[in-house]
Scaffold this motif. Structure first.
Motif, PDB file in Angstrom:
ATOM      1  N   TYR A  24       0.813  -1.204   0.000  1.00 11.79           N
ATOM      2  CA  TYR A  24       0.000   0.000   0.000  1.00 11.79           C
ATOM      3  C   TYR A  24       0.854   1.266   0.000  1.00 11.79           C
ATOM      4  CZ  TYR A  24      -3.374  -3.550   1.249  1.00 11.79           C
ATOM      5  OH  TYR A  24      -4.140  -4.688   1.250  1.00 11.79           O
ATOM      6  N   ARG A  40      -5.662   7.966   2.851  1.00 10.02           N
ATOM      7  CA  ARG A  40      -5.988   7.356   1.564  1.00 10.02           C
ATOM      8  C   ARG A  40      -4.715   6.696   1.053  1.00 10.02           C
ATOM      9  NH1 ARG A  40      -9.560   8.132  -2.903  1.00 10.02           N
ATOM     10  NH2 ARG A  40     -10.636   9.766  -1.731  1.00 10.02           N
ATOM     11  N   ARG A  42      -3.029   3.617  -1.960  1.00  5.70           N
ATOM     12  CA  ARG A  42      -3.232   2.859  -3.192  1.00  5.70           C
ATOM     13  C   ARG A  42      -2.740   1.447  -3.015  1.00  5.70           C
ATOM     14  NH1 ARG A  42      -6.593   2.955  -7.509  1.00  5.70           N
ATOM     15  NH2 ARG A  42      -5.628   1.992  -9.332  1.00  5.70           N
ATOM     16  N   ASP A  43      -3.621   0.485  -3.280  1.00  3.96           N
ATOM     17  CA  ASP A  43      -3.241  -0.924  -3.278  1.00  3.96           C
ATOM     18  C   ASP A  43      -2.560  -1.195  -4.611  1.00  3.96           C
ATOM     19  OD1 ASP A  43      -3.076  -3.683  -3.451  1.00  3.96           O
ATOM     20  OD2 ASP A  43      -5.008  -4.008  -2.478  1.00  3.96           O
ATOM     21  N   ARG A  48      -6.419  -0.469  -6.505  1.00  2.62           N
ATOM     22  CA  ARG A  48      -7.628   0.153  -5.974  1.00  2.62           C
ATOM     23  C   ARG A  48      -7.230   1.066  -4.826  1.00  2.62           C
ATOM     24  NH1 ARG A  48     -10.484  -4.861  -2.606  1.00  2.62           N
ATOM     25  NH2 ARG A  48      -8.670  -5.365  -1.319  1.00  2.62           N
ATOM     26  N   ASP A  49      -8.082   2.059  -4.552  1.00  5.81           N
ATOM     27  CA  ASP A  49      -7.853   2.942  -3.428  1.00  5.81           C
ATOM     28  C   ASP A  49      -8.450   2.336  -2.157  1.00  5.81           C
ATOM     29  OD1 ASP A  49      -6.509   4.835  -4.920  1.00  5.81           O
ATOM     30  OD2 ASP A  49      -8.316   5.991  -5.373  1.00  5.81           O
ATOM     31  N   VAL A  50      -7.744   2.489  -1.053  1.00 10.12           N
ATOM     32  CA  VAL A  50      -8.207   1.966   0.232  1.00 10.12           C
ATOM     33  C   VAL A  50      -7.980   3.038   1.294  1.00 10.12           C
ATOM     34  CG1 VAL A  50      -7.681  -0.421  -0.382  1.00 10.12           C
ATOM     35  CG2 VAL A  50      -5.955   0.964   0.806  1.00 10.12           C
ATOM     36  N   TYR A  88     -10.029  -5.193   4.963  1.00  7.62           N
ATOM     37  CA  TYR A  88      -9.245  -6.023   4.044  1.00  7.62           C
ATOM     38  C   TYR A  88      -8.114  -6.776   4.733  1.00  7.62           C
ATOM     39  CZ  TYR A  88     -11.673  -3.285   0.470  1.00  7.62           C
ATOM     40  OH  TYR A  88     -12.627  -2.688  -0.313  1.00  7.62           O
ATOM     41  N   VAL A 100      -6.192  -2.153   7.072  1.00  2.00           N
ATOM     42  CA  VAL A 100      -6.537  -1.823   5.689  1.00  2.00           C
ATOM     43  C   VAL A 100      -8.049  -1.932   5.549  1.00  2.00           C
ATOM     44  CG1 VAL A 100      -6.121  -2.335   3.263  1.00  2.00           C
ATOM     45  CG2 VAL A 100      -4.332  -2.791   4.957  1.00  2.00           C
ATOM     46  N   GLU A 102     -11.930  -0.608   3.613  1.00  2.00           N
ATOM     47  CA  GLU A 102     -12.614  -0.090   2.440  1.00  2.00           C
ATOM     48  C   GLU A 102     -12.659   1.435   2.514  1.00  2.00           C
ATOM     49  OE1 GLU A 102     -17.102  -0.106   0.451  1.00  2.00           O
ATOM     50  OE2 GLU A 102     -16.621  -1.427   2.131  1.00  2.00           O
ATOM     51  N   LEU A 103     -12.327   2.101   1.425  1.00  2.00           N
ATOM     52  CA  LEU A 103     -12.408   3.558   1.363  1.00  2.00           C
ATOM     53  C   LEU A 103     -13.833   3.940   0.970  1.00  2.00           C
ATOM     54  CD1 LEU A 103     -10.947   6.312   1.489  1.00  2.00           C
ATOM     55  CD2 LEU A 103     -10.515   6.050  -0.973  1.00  2.00           C
TER      56      LEU A 103
END
Length: 429
Positions: A24, A40, A42-43, A48-50, A88, A100, A102-103
């Motif tokens: 991340y 915020r 980035r995976d 995807r954004d998380v 996650y 981690v 969900e955004l």
């Protein structure tokens, strides 16, 4: 809908921006609160954004607390529901420990309420979606301990409960709450309700974790205890504005205005004290000690004495309001232990006390200051109120999900009414 931790800082950069934790890439600081900083990210593997929550050091340095938090994270990760934000996983890198998540985009329900009144149709939709999410969690034996508008997100596609971002993570039944991390309360407030329209018209920021309120005798002011902030807020009824704050000690909870309008008593659970506020000056004029973990207080109708319940002390304290000092202490033992709520009869001859860790409602004769009667009601009764004619008492029994109706003279239960999930307070219209 989302249950999320309150963000007390503005979005922007921090020293962690640009760093990597596992897969991340940290991008932007979204906010921070008592439960850590949220970014915020980035995976880079799944593109995807998380949301990444960096846990505070107190978790990292406390093996028991960290293990418990990770167990809860694994339990919550098993939840799969459209109105519950996903967890996650847990990451660790370079001395940092992170969740981690969900955004979830969108505003909190608290923000939505501040913007303008919520139409009934929209409010029903939000309530239904929150209930669906909670029902799914309850089926897994998980109870959320901090459900409120500031912890609920309203997304473009509906509402979502962000359980992992809550100041108090959802905890399984039987959890020792004293060992859980403290709730993050920084966006709490007081809702002003238009009764005729059945709408929240204003949300006032009131310290941190507002607990109880009390209306002044003349109806001009409302006093609010704010548990985490250690203050009592004063609201002007005419303008619906907070006009003052008074420091009253650690973890204030119960707040009661005397019938003569001269004083407000605020219980301090942390300091085992009562703060006496003079309503003319809005200043604390005295602090005095009572038993461990004072919960509530009630004045006699002539304001000559007050009765203070102390849960952990198992005591009820009789207070002379001329000197604001304890003149007698009643020890409550056995199945009647842990006194919580209190209400006085209209003639001042009795004070009725609930025992929140038992099943009892007690009657105290104020001439003798002795317990003269008791009756078993529902499980863990807390709130108690008396009818306008003084003939009936009503106790709110949280775990048994009901309200007991008690004959005030004979101290017998005459009815039990189902009251939905976990009622703690009761009021008479």
């Amino acid at each position: 809908m989302a249950v999320a931790a309150q963000m007390t800082t503005s979005p922007g950069d921090s020293i962690l921006t640009g760093r990597r934790i596992g897969a991340y890439q940290i991008q932007t600081l979204l906010g921070a609160g008592g439960m850590g900083e949220v970014y915020r990210a980035r995976d880079t593997k799944l593109e995807r954004d998380v949301a990444i929550k960096i846990l505070p050091r107190v978790f990292i340095t406390d093996p028991d607390r960290l293990a418990r938090f990770e167990r809860e994270a694994r339990m919550l990760a098993a939840l799969n529901h459209p109105h519950i934000g996903a967890i996650y996983g847990v990451e660790e890198a370079e001395g940092l420990r992170a969740l981690v998540l969900e955004l979830v985009e969108g505003e909190t329900l608290a923000d939505r309420l501040r913007r303008d009144p919520v139409p009934v149709a929209e409010a029903l939709t939000v309530a239904r979606q929150v209930a669906d999410g909670l029902d799914a969690a309850h089926e897994k034996g998980i109870i959320h301990r901090d459900l409120k508008p500031a912890n609920i997100k309203v997304t473009p596609d509906g509402t979502k409960l962000l359980v992992a971002l809550s100041g108090s993570p959802m905890a399984p039944p039987g959890t020792d709450e004293s060992k859980l991390p403290p709730p993050d309360r920084t966006a709490d407030g007081i809702g002003v309700v238009d009764i005729a329209a059945r709408k929240v018209t204003t949300v006032l920021t009131s310290g941190s974790d507002p607990e109880q309120i009390s209306l002044s005798a003349d109806g001009s002011k409302v006093f609010v205890s704010n548990e985490d902030a250690g203050v009592a807020s004063i609201i002007d009824v005419a303008t619906n504005k907070i006009v003052g704050e008074v420091k009253v000690g650690g973890e204030p909870e119960g707040v009661t205005t005397s019938p003569n309008g001269q004083w407000v008593y605020v219980t301090s659970e942390e300091d085992n004290q009562i703060a006496v506020i003079d309503t003319a000056s809005n200043k604390v004029i005295k602090m005095f000690e009572v038993g461990a973990r004072p919960r509530s207080s009630v004045f006699l109708p002539d304001s000559s004495r007050a009765y203070v319940t102390a849960e952990n002390g198992g005591t009820v304290h009789v207070v002379d309001t001329k000197t604001h000092s304890v003149v007698k202490t009643l020890k409550i033992t056995g199945e009647m232990a842990r006194p919580m709520g209190a209400v006085a009869s209209h003639d001042g001859r009795r004070v009725y006390v609930t025992t929140g860790r038992g099943t009892m409602l007690l009657a105290i004769d104020t001439a003798k200051d002795e317990v003269v009667g008791s009756v078993k009601v529902g499980t863990r009764p807390w709130g108690v109120e008396i009818s306008p004619d003084g003939k009936r008492l009503y106790t709110a029994n949280g775990p048994s999900n009901d309200v007991s109706v008690v004959d005030a003279d004979t101290m017998t239960v005459i009815a039990t009414v189902s009251a939905g999930r976990s009622p703690w307070g009761v009021a008479i219209k």
